[in-house]
Design a protein around this motif. Sequence first.
Motif, PDB file in Angstrom:
ATOM      1  N   GLU A  55     -14.680  -1.093  44.002  1.00 58.79           N
ATOM      2  CA  GLU A  55     -13.974  -0.346  45.045  1.00 58.79           C
ATOM      3  C   GLU A  55     -14.476   1.096  45.118  1.00 58.79           C
ATOM      4  O   GLU A  55     -14.644   1.646  46.212  1.00 58.79           O
ATOM      5  CB  GLU A  55     -12.471  -0.404  44.800  1.00 58.79           C
ATOM      6  CG  GLU A  55     -11.883  -1.776  45.086  1.00 58.79           C
ATOM      7  CD  GLU A  55     -10.437  -1.920  44.653  1.00 58.79           C
ATOM      8  OE1 GLU A  55      -9.942  -1.111  43.833  1.00 58.79           O
ATOM      9  OE2 GLU A  55      -9.782  -2.873  45.148  1.00 58.79           O
ATOM     10  N   ALA A  56     -14.740   1.717  43.966  1.00 57.71           N
ATOM     11  CA  ALA A  56     -15.264   3.085  43.952  1.00 57.71           C
ATOM     12  C   ALA A  56     -16.645   3.122  44.597  1.00 57.71           C
ATOM     13  O   ALA A  56     -16.955   4.035  45.372  1.00 57.71           O
ATOM     14  CB  ALA A  56     -15.325   3.616  42.516  1.00 57.71           C
ATOM     15  N   ARG A  59     -16.256   2.903  48.312  1.00 54.11           N
ATOM     16  CA  ARG A  59     -15.805   4.201  48.863  1.00 54.11           C
ATOM     17  C   ARG A  59     -16.983   5.170  48.952  1.00 54.11           C
ATOM     18  O   ARG A  59     -17.137   5.888  49.937  1.00 54.11           O
ATOM     19  CB  ARG A  59     -14.669   4.790  48.035  1.00 54.11           C
ATOM     20  CG  ARG A  59     -13.327   4.115  48.250  1.00 54.11           C
ATOM     21  CD  ARG A  59     -12.175   4.869  47.606  1.00 54.11           C
ATOM     22  NE  ARG A  59     -12.332   5.052  46.173  1.00 54.11           N
ATOM     23  CZ  ARG A  59     -11.977   4.156  45.246  1.00 54.11           C
ATOM     24  NH1 ARG A  59     -11.450   2.991  45.616  1.00 54.11           N
ATOM     25  NH2 ARG A  59     -12.142   4.408  43.960  1.00 54.11           N
ATOM     26  N   ASP A  60     -17.829   5.194  47.913  1.00 53.51           N
ATOM     27  CA  ASP A  60     -19.019   6.048  47.941  1.00 53.51           C
ATOM     28  C   ASP A  60     -19.935   5.669  49.096  1.00 53.51           C
ATOM     29  O   ASP A  60     -20.443   6.536  49.817  1.00 53.51           O
ATOM     30  CB  ASP A  60     -19.799   5.945  46.621  1.00 53.51           C
ATOM     31  CG  ASP A  60     -19.160   6.733  45.495  1.00 53.51           C
ATOM     32  OD1 ASP A  60     -18.320   7.612  45.767  1.00 53.51           O
ATOM     33  OD2 ASP A  60     -19.515   6.473  44.331  1.00 53.51           O
ATOM     34  N   ASP A  62     -19.114   4.109  51.877  1.00 56.61           N
ATOM     35  CA  ASP A  62     -18.452   4.479  53.132  1.00 56.61           C
ATOM     36  C   ASP A  62     -18.567   5.974  53.414  1.00 56.61           C
ATOM     37  O   ASP A  62     -18.643   6.396  54.565  1.00 56.61           O
ATOM     38  CB  ASP A  62     -16.975   4.074  53.114  1.00 56.61           C
ATOM     39  CG  ASP A  62     -16.778   2.566  53.215  1.00 56.61           C
ATOM     40  OD1 ASP A  62     -17.729   1.861  53.608  1.00 56.61           O
ATOM     41  OD2 ASP A  62     -15.667   2.097  52.890  1.00 56.61           O
ATOM     42  N   ALA A  63     -18.592   6.777  52.338  1.00 58.06           N
ATOM     43  CA  ALA A  63     -18.681   8.232  52.493  1.00 58.06           C
ATOM     44  C   ALA A  63     -20.134   8.704  52.593  1.00 58.06           C
ATOM     45  O   ALA A  63     -20.392   9.907  52.685  1.00 58.06           O
ATOM     46  CB  ALA A  63     -17.988   8.918  51.313  1.00 58.06           C
TER      47      ALA A  63
END
Length: 85
Positions: A55-56, A59-60, A62-63
């Motif tokens: 999940e982390a 998120r990375d 996606d960012a």
Amino acid sequence: CYDEGMVTMNISLDDDLAKALEELAKRAGKPIESVVAETMREHVEYSRRLIASIEAGLRDADAGRVHSIEEVEAELARRRAARAR
């Protein structure tokens, strides 16, 4: 069945896994129930950490915090060269 914070579950295992668990319990000198509970606890914790890491990473991504394969290969080459010195 619920008893003092414990839940009793009935599960089906293939013969090889059941024998492996019995052998582990025997070698550890522990009841098989303890070995199964400890093994499940470790697996659940591993799975939680794995999912959190994935999940982390998502998120990375996606960012926009990602690197190309070329950047990764260059960084690894730089680190190998630094260790060789």
